[in-house]
Design a protein around this motif. Structure first.
Motif, PDB file in Angstrom:
ATOM      1  N   ASP A 154       4.000 -46.116  12.307  1.00 19.09           N
ATOM      2  CA  ASP A 154       3.964 -47.011  11.148  1.00 19.09           C
ATOM      3  C   ASP A 154       5.197 -47.890  11.079  1.00 19.09           C
ATOM      4  OD1 ASP A 154       1.525 -45.984  10.418  1.00 19.09           O
ATOM      5  OD2 ASP A 154       2.386 -44.459   9.071  1.00 19.09           O
ATOM      6  N   ARG A 155       6.376 -47.328  11.358  1.00 18.41           N
ATOM      7  CA  ARG A 155       7.615 -48.115  11.357  1.00 18.41           C
ATOM      8  C   ARG A 155       7.601 -49.167  12.452  1.00 18.41           C
ATOM      9  NH1 ARG A 155      12.225 -43.941  11.191  1.00 18.41           N
ATOM     10  NH2 ARG A 155      11.062 -43.563  13.029  1.00 18.41           N
ATOM     11  N   PHE A 156       7.085 -48.812  13.610  1.00 21.67           N
ATOM     12  CA  PHE A 156       7.020 -49.769  14.723  1.00 21.67           C
ATOM     13  C   PHE A 156       6.171 -50.979  14.341  1.00 21.67           C
ATOM     14  CE2 PHE A 156       4.537 -51.365  18.336  1.00 21.67           C
ATOM     15  CZ  PHE A 156       5.556 -51.888  19.108  1.00 21.67           C
ATOM     16  N   PHE A 157       4.992 -50.727  13.789  1.00 19.46           N
ATOM     17  CA  PHE A 157       4.107 -51.837  13.420  1.00 19.46           C
ATOM     18  C   PHE A 157       4.674 -52.658  12.255  1.00 19.46           C
ATOM     19  CE2 PHE A 157       0.688 -49.486  15.730  1.00 19.46           C
ATOM     20  CZ  PHE A 157       0.471 -50.465  16.679  1.00 19.46           C
ATOM     21  N   ALA A 158       5.369 -52.029  11.337  1.00 21.37           N
ATOM     22  CA  ALA A 158       6.004 -52.773  10.233  1.00 21.37           C
ATOM     23  C   ALA A 158       7.077 -53.695  10.788  1.00 21.37           C
ATOM     24  CB  ALA A 158       6.597 -51.813   9.212  1.00 21.37           C
ATOM     25  N   ASP A 159       7.882 -53.200  11.732  1.00 20.67           N
ATOM     26  CA  ASP A 159       8.901 -54.041  12.391  1.00 20.67           C
ATOM     27  C   ASP A 159       8.239 -55.185  13.160  1.00 20.67           C
ATOM     28  OD1 ASP A 159      11.253 -52.981  11.579  1.00 20.67           O
ATOM     29  OD2 ASP A 159      11.651 -51.824  13.419  1.00 20.67           O
ATOM     30  N   PHE A 160       7.185 -54.847  13.864  1.00 19.21           N
ATOM     31  CA  PHE A 160       6.471 -55.864  14.646  1.00 19.21           C
ATOM     32  C   PHE A 160       5.902 -56.960  13.741  1.00 19.21           C
ATOM     33  CE2 PHE A 160       2.580 -57.475  16.666  1.00 19.21           C
ATOM     34  CZ  PHE A 160       3.095 -57.965  17.833  1.00 19.21           C
ATOM     35  N   ASP A 161       5.309 -56.550  12.625  1.00 19.34           N
ATOM     36  CA  ASP A 161       4.755 -57.538  11.670  1.00 19.34           C
ATOM     37  C   ASP A 161       5.865 -58.405  11.101  1.00 19.34           C
ATOM     38  OD1 ASP A 161       2.190 -56.688  12.098  1.00 19.34           O
ATOM     39  OD2 ASP A 161       2.109 -55.382  10.328  1.00 19.34           O
ATOM     40  N   ALA A 162       7.006 -57.820  10.773  1.00 15.20           N
ATOM     41  CA  ALA A 162       8.114 -58.599  10.212  1.00 15.20           C
ATOM     42  C   ALA A 162       8.639 -59.602  11.220  1.00 15.20           C
ATOM     43  CB  ALA A 162       9.240 -57.665   9.759  1.00 15.20           C
ATOM     44  N   ARG A 163       8.761 -59.213  12.482  1.00 11.65           N
ATOM     45  CA  ARG A 163       9.222 -60.143  13.514  1.00 11.65           C
ATOM     46  C   ARG A 163       8.218 -61.278  13.749  1.00 11.65           C
ATOM     47  NH1 ARG A 163      10.922 -55.735  17.893  1.00 11.65           N
ATOM     48  NH2 ARG A 163      12.472 -54.692  16.632  1.00 11.65           N
TER      49      ARG A 163
END
Length: 169
Positions: A154-163
């Motif tokens: 979940d953290r990985f995808f949240a970071d990916f979405d923010a980038r």
């Protein structure tokens, strides 16, 4: 002998004959001639009057024809103008309808693309998680089942979405 003075007997016969001939002509032939000449004169004058009447009638008919023709031309010009205006209005209406239809299709296509994008993103995230889990299991040597449902994913995808949002701006 006197040549220019006639004898009384032949002169009298000539005068009487002339008088009888003249009276016959005056009483019988002259009235008939005058009658025929009068009829001819009446016929000629009648024809002339009729010709004048016909010419006047023809002039009136021609004037009426020209007035009707001018009215018909005016009406034709008015009809052409009305048809041109109606055609212009129809073209404008069709163009407006086409623009509305295009906008509706574009909105529908954008909504469909957005839905397809969300669906594809959801499928890809699931595939990425399964591929990442499989790769991690190959690297570590065992299948880490707990990683698939953890907060790391979940953290990985949240970071990916923010980038990706920051990269679009």
């Amino acid at each position: 002998m006197d040549l220019l003075i006639p004898e009384p007997a032949p002169a009298l016969v000539g005068v009487v004959s002339f008088a009888v001939f003249f009276v016959c002509m005056a009483k019988v032939l002259l009235p008939r001639i005058n009658k025929v000449l009068g009829e001819r004169k009446d016929a000629i004058e009648g024809r002339t009057e009729r010709a004048e009447q016909l010419a006047a009638e023809a002039g009136e008919v021609q004037a009426e024809y020209r007035a009707a023709l001018a009215e018909a031309r005016h009406e034709a010009a008015r009809l052409r103008q009305a048809a041109l205006e109606e055609g212009t209005q129809l073209v404008a209406d069709i163009r407006a309808a086409g623009l509305r239809e295009r906008e509706a299709m574009m909105l529908e296509d954008r909504a469909r693309l957005a839905a397809d994008r969300v669906l594809a993103e959801t499928e890809l995230r699931g595939d990425i998680v399964s591929l990442a889990t499989e790769l991690a299991g190959r690297v570590v040597g065992e299948a880490p089942e707990s990683v698939a449902n953890s907060e790391i994913v979940d953290r990985f995808f949240a970071d990916f979405d923010a980038r990706s949002v920051a990269g679009l701006q």
